[in-house]
Scaffold this motif. Structure first.
Motif, PDB file in Angstrom:
ATOM      1  N   LEU A   1       0.828  -1.204   0.000  1.00 19.84           N
ATOM      2  CA  LEU A   1       0.000   0.000   0.000  1.00 19.84           C
ATOM      3  C   LEU A   1       0.864   1.256   0.000  1.00 19.84           C
ATOM      4  O   LEU A   1       0.538   2.251  -0.654  1.00 19.84           O
ATOM      5  CB  LEU A   1      -0.929   0.004   1.212  1.00 19.84           C
ATOM      6  CG  LEU A   1      -2.172  -0.894   1.145  1.00 19.84           C
ATOM      7  CD1 LEU A   1      -2.936  -0.824   2.457  1.00 19.84           C
ATOM      8  CD2 LEU A   1      -3.056  -0.487  -0.021  1.00 19.84           C
ATOM      9  N   LEU A   2       1.975   1.209   0.730  1.00 18.24           N
ATOM     10  CA  LEU A   2       2.883   2.342   0.765  1.00 18.24           C
ATOM     11  C   LEU A   2       3.456   2.621  -0.620  1.00 18.24           C
ATOM     12  O   LEU A   2       3.487   3.773  -1.070  1.00 18.24           O
ATOM     13  CB  LEU A   2       4.009   2.078   1.762  1.00 18.24           C
ATOM     14  CG  LEU A   2       5.120   3.139   1.827  1.00 18.24           C
ATOM     15  CD1 LEU A   2       4.552   4.501   2.221  1.00 18.24           C
ATOM     16  CD2 LEU A   2       6.217   2.709   2.786  1.00 18.24           C
ATOM     17  N   ASN A   3       3.890   1.576  -1.317  1.00 12.11           N
ATOM     18  CA  ASN A   3       4.471   1.749  -2.652  1.00 12.11           C
ATOM     19  C   ASN A   3       3.438   2.228  -3.665  1.00 12.11           C
ATOM     20  O   ASN A   3       3.730   3.081  -4.517  1.00 12.11           O
ATOM     21  CB  ASN A   3       5.091   0.438  -3.127  1.00 12.11           C
ATOM     22  CG  ASN A   3       6.315   0.052  -2.314  1.00 12.11           C
ATOM     23  OD1 ASN A   3       6.987   0.909  -1.749  1.00 12.11           O
ATOM     24  ND2 ASN A   3       6.599  -1.246  -2.233  1.00 12.11           N
ATOM     25  N   ILE A   4       2.212   1.695  -3.583  1.00  6.21           N
ATOM     26  CA  ILE A   4       1.145   2.108  -4.499  1.00  6.21           C
ATOM     27  C   ILE A   4       0.819   3.590  -4.314  1.00  6.21           C
ATOM     28  O   ILE A   4       0.717   4.351  -5.283  1.00  6.21           O
ATOM     29  CB  ILE A   4      -0.110   1.243  -4.307  1.00  6.21           C
ATOM     30  CG1 ILE A   4       0.148  -0.189  -4.775  1.00  6.21           C
ATOM     31  CG2 ILE A   4      -1.303   1.840  -5.058  1.00  6.21           C
ATOM     32  CD1 ILE A   4      -1.001  -1.146  -4.517  1.00  6.21           C
ATOM     33  N   ASN A   5       0.653   4.008  -3.063  1.00  7.19           N
ATOM     34  CA  ASN A   5       0.312   5.406  -2.797  1.00  7.19           C
ATOM     35  C   ASN A   5       1.469   6.348  -3.114  1.00  7.19           C
ATOM     36  O   ASN A   5       1.247   7.477  -3.545  1.00  7.19           O
ATOM     37  CB  ASN A   5      -0.112   5.567  -1.338  1.00  7.19           C
ATOM     38  CG  ASN A   5      -1.531   5.109  -1.079  1.00  7.19           C
ATOM     39  OD1 ASN A   5      -2.482   5.851  -1.267  1.00  7.19           O
ATOM     40  ND2 ASN A   5      -1.678   3.861  -0.663  1.00  7.19           N
ATOM     41  N   THR A   6       2.706   5.884  -2.917  1.00  9.65           N
ATOM     42  CA  THR A   6       3.856   6.706  -3.275  1.00  9.65           C
ATOM     43  C   THR A   6       3.919   6.925  -4.786  1.00  9.65           C
ATOM     44  O   THR A   6       4.143   8.051  -5.258  1.00  9.65           O
ATOM     45  CB  THR A   6       5.160   6.053  -2.788  1.00  9.65           C
ATOM     46  OG1 THR A   6       5.108   5.881  -1.367  1.00  9.65           O
ATOM     47  CG2 THR A   6       6.361   6.907  -3.154  1.00  9.65           C
ATOM     48  N   CYS A   7       3.691   5.850  -5.546  1.00  9.73           N
ATOM     49  CA  CYS A   7       3.669   5.972  -7.012  1.00  9.73           C
ATOM     50  C   CYS A   7       2.548   6.889  -7.473  1.00  9.73           C
ATOM     51  O   CYS A   7       2.719   7.697  -8.395  1.00  9.73           O
ATOM     52  CB  CYS A   7       3.527   4.594  -7.650  1.00  9.73           C
ATOM     53  SG  CYS A   7       4.975   3.532  -7.466  1.00  9.73           S
TER      54      CYS A   7
ATOM     55  N   ILE B   1       0.444  12.078  -9.735  1.00 11.55           N
ATOM     56  CA  ILE B   1      -0.346  13.300  -9.560  1.00 11.55           C
ATOM     57  C   ILE B   1       0.554  14.532  -9.672  1.00 11.55           C
ATOM     58  O   ILE B   1       0.219  15.514 -10.359  1.00 11.55           O
ATOM     59  CB  ILE B   1      -1.069  13.284  -8.196  1.00 11.55           C
ATOM     60  CG1 ILE B   1      -2.110  12.165  -8.163  1.00 11.55           C
ATOM     61  CG2 ILE B   1      -1.738  14.634  -7.932  1.00 11.55           C
ATOM     62  CD1 ILE B   1      -2.744  11.969  -6.799  1.00 11.55           C
ATOM     63  N   PHE B   2       1.698  14.480  -9.012  1.00  8.03           N
ATOM     64  CA  PHE B   2       2.620  15.618  -9.021  1.00  8.03           C
ATOM     65  C   PHE B   2       3.108  15.924 -10.437  1.00  8.03           C
ATOM     66  O   PHE B   2       3.122  17.085 -10.865  1.00  8.03           O
ATOM     67  CB  PHE B   2       3.804  15.326  -8.103  1.00  8.03           C
ATOM     68  CG  PHE B   2       4.840  16.415  -8.090  1.00  8.03           C
ATOM     69  CD1 PHE B   2       4.623  17.586  -7.376  1.00  8.03           C
ATOM     70  CD2 PHE B   2       6.022  16.273  -8.791  1.00  8.03           C
ATOM     71  CE1 PHE B   2       5.573  18.598  -7.369  1.00  8.03           C
ATOM     72  CE2 PHE B   2       6.974  17.279  -8.790  1.00  8.03           C
ATOM     73  CZ  PHE B   2       6.756  18.444  -8.074  1.00  8.03           C
ATOM     74  N   ILE B   3       3.483  14.892 -11.177  1.00  4.52           N
ATOM     75  CA  ILE B   3       3.985  15.080 -12.546  1.00  4.52           C
ATOM     76  C   ILE B   3       2.891  15.627 -13.453  1.00  4.52           C
ATOM     77  O   ILE B   3       3.118  16.567 -14.233  1.00  4.52           O
ATOM     78  CB  ILE B   3       4.548  13.762 -13.100  1.00  4.52           C
ATOM     79  CG1 ILE B   3       5.816  13.365 -12.340  1.00  4.52           C
ATOM     80  CG2 ILE B   3       4.842  13.883 -14.594  1.00  4.52           C
ATOM     81  CD1 ILE B   3       6.333  11.994 -12.702  1.00  4.52           C
ATOM     82  N   GLU B   4       1.680  15.069 -13.363  1.00  7.00           N
ATOM     83  CA  GLU B   4       0.580  15.528 -14.207  1.00  7.00           C
ATOM     84  C   GLU B   4       0.241  16.987 -13.926  1.00  7.00           C
ATOM     85  O   GLU B   4       0.024  17.775 -14.860  1.00  7.00           O
ATOM     86  CB  GLU B   4      -0.656  14.652 -13.984  1.00  7.00           C
ATOM     87  CG  GLU B   4      -0.543  13.236 -14.510  1.00  7.00           C
ATOM     88  CD  GLU B   4      -0.615  13.175 -16.027  1.00  7.00           C
ATOM     89  OE1 GLU B   4      -0.929  14.209 -16.652  1.00  7.00           O
ATOM     90  OE2 GLU B   4      -0.362  12.099 -16.585  1.00  7.00           O
TER      91      GLU B   4
ATOM     92  N   PHE C   1      -8.116  16.192  -7.929  1.00  6.00           N
ATOM     93  CA  PHE C   1      -7.898  14.831  -7.440  1.00  6.00           C
ATOM     94  C   PHE C   1      -6.767  14.808  -6.410  1.00  6.00           C
ATOM     95  O   PHE C   1      -6.871  14.160  -5.351  1.00  6.00           O
ATOM     96  CB  PHE C   1      -7.561  13.904  -8.609  1.00  6.00           C
ATOM     97  CG  PHE C   1      -7.304  12.484  -8.204  1.00  6.00           C
ATOM     98  CD1 PHE C   1      -8.334  11.656  -7.804  1.00  6.00           C
ATOM     99  CD2 PHE C   1      -6.008  11.975  -8.221  1.00  6.00           C
ATOM    100  CE1 PHE C   1      -8.090  10.337  -7.422  1.00  6.00           C
ATOM    101  CE2 PHE C   1      -5.748  10.670  -7.854  1.00  6.00           C
ATOM    102  CZ  PHE C   1      -6.792   9.846  -7.452  1.00  6.00           C
ATOM    103  N   GLY C   2      -5.704  15.538  -6.700  1.00  2.00           N
ATOM    104  CA  GLY C   2      -4.567  15.557  -5.794  1.00  2.00           C
ATOM    105  C   GLY C   2      -4.856  16.248  -4.473  1.00  2.00           C
ATOM    106  O   GLY C   2      -4.427  15.782  -3.410  1.00  2.00           O
ATOM    107  N   THR C   3      -5.575  17.364  -4.507  1.00  2.00           N
ATOM    108  CA  THR C   3      -5.868  18.076  -3.265  1.00  2.00           C
ATOM    109  C   THR C   3      -6.842  17.305  -2.383  1.00  2.00           C
ATOM    110  O   THR C   3      -6.692  17.283  -1.160  1.00  2.00           O
ATOM    111  CB  THR C   3      -6.450  19.467  -3.574  1.00  2.00           C
ATOM    112  OG1 THR C   3      -7.558  19.342  -4.486  1.00  2.00           O
ATOM    113  CG2 THR C   3      -5.400  20.375  -4.178  1.00  2.00           C
ATOM    114  N   VAL C   4      -7.836  16.647  -2.995  1.00  2.00           N
ATOM    115  CA  VAL C   4      -8.763  15.822  -2.207  1.00  2.00           C
ATOM    116  C   VAL C   4      -8.024  14.625  -1.608  1.00  2.00           C
ATOM    117  O   VAL C   4      -8.185  14.288  -0.428  1.00  2.00           O
ATOM    118  CB  VAL C   4      -9.944  15.347  -3.082  1.00  2.00           C
ATOM    119  CG1 VAL C   4     -10.799  14.327  -2.324  1.00  2.00           C
ATOM    120  CG2 VAL C   4     -10.795  16.541  -3.510  1.00  2.00           C
TER     121      VAL C   4
END
Length: 347
Positions: A69-75, A80-83, A216-219
């Motif tokens: 879960l940590l790796n999935i959420n980190t990815c 999100i940051f790149i987009e 999406f990122g802020t929520v």
């Protein structure tokens, strides 16, 4: 006097008028200040939240539960940051300005009809000093008064080619001059202070995609901020530290850590961006569906687009419009739109 020299003199006078107005007016400097500082605020919040989330919040929330879960959420955070950052840069870099040598000029055979759009250009009726929304006229700067130095403006039907005294060229319908950008922008929607650029015909897609990923990122970040706040922050702070200025003052006197005050600043900035992106994203979806702009909506200029929803999406994103939400494709799939004559638009 030669017409060209006269036009140049008027342009110089109008430019001088605007420059002198900036020194006297309190509103224009504040707008310029916002145009310079908003991108900095955006960078601080987006970089701060991304760093906090990846380095501290996610390991704290998922580290003891599941490495997967940590790796999935980190990815997901990286995506999100790149987009968000890529589309933010595209808003600024993708040009929507009107270039006559590229887009074309007013057709001489259309003297009787400035645009292939149904519109009544008869003198507008007034109601309590307001113009009829169906006969809306736009007032364009045409010179500077010799007596008091005020800007003289001439009324033109909104859906017509109008002269731009600063750029010294005719501009097509829905094209407006931005004093901050210094250009005439095709299908100008508004000026985005966070990107320091106007949203127009070519970068509206990037503004929409930016809002989608930013929302999406802020929520997503707000949900994790709440979990992290109750688990790690609330047990070590006073309730008054929730207010960033108070937390900062307490940190100066050694009652609190500066990291806490900065985290509170990020939390409030994240909340502000969440509300801001939701409002703008909601408005942009409405505008795309109605094939209108913020200027036209605010001034109650009602238009009708005969195209289907898919064609309206093509007019903003081009073909294969879904691809825009993953990679920038503005160089390959141009907006399916005529930014000069708008044949599918009716008023």
């Amino acid at each position: 006097m030669d017409v060209r020299n006269r036009s140049t003199n008027l342009t110089d006078k109008l430019t001088t008028h605007y420059e002198s107005g900036k020194k006297k007016s309190r509103l224009i400097p504040s707008v310029g200040f916002l145009n310079r500082c908003a991108p900095l605020w955006y960078i601080v919040v987006i970089m701060g939240v991304a760093y906090w989330g990846i380095s501290d919040a996610l390991p704290s929330i998922y580290g003891k539960r599941s490495v997967l879960l940590l790796n999935i959420n980190t990815c997901l955070c990286y995506v999100i940051f790149i987009e968000v950052m890529v589309n933010w840069m595209c808003i600024h870099l993708v040009d929507s300005s009107y270039k006559p040598h590229i887009h074309g000029t007013k057709q001489t055979e259309d003297n009787d009809s400035d645009a292939k759009v149904t519109i009544d250009v008869s003198p507008s009726s007034t109601d309590n000093g307001r113009q009829s929304k169906f006969n809306y006229k736009i007032y364009v700067a045409s010179g500077v008064s010799k007596t008091d130095g005020s800007v003289q403006r001439t009324a033109y039907p909104y859906w017509s080619w109008v002269p731009c005294l600063i750029c010294q060229k005719l501009r097509p319908p829905r094209c407006h001059h931005c004093t901050l950008c210094g250009i005439c922008v095709l299908k100008r929607d508004h000026h985005c202070y966070f990107a320091r650029a106007c949203v127009g015909i070519n970068n509206q897609r990037h503004f929409t995609v930016f809002l989608f990923w930013a929302l999406f990122g802020t929520v997503y970040s707000s949900c994790h901020m709440v979990l992290y706040f109750f688990g790690e922050v609330l047990p070590v702070i006073k309730y008054i530290d929730i207010v960033p200025p108070i937390a900062f003052v307490r940190a100066l006197f050694g009652y609190q850590d500066f990291v806490i005050s900065f985290l509170m600043l990020l939390a409030w900035g994240l909340l502000a961006f969440t509300l801001l992106t939701w409002e703008h994203f909601k408005d942009m979806i409405f505008l795309i569906n109605k094939s209108t702009t913020s200027f036209e909506h605010m001034n109650e200029i009602r238009i009708t687009d005969s195209r289907t929803l898919q064609d309206k999406l093509y007019s903003v994103f081009g073909h294969y419009w879904v691809l825009n939400f993953f990679v920038p494709v503005h160089m390959f799939f141009k907006p399916i739109e005529d930014p000069l004559y708008w044949p599918s638009i009716k008023l």
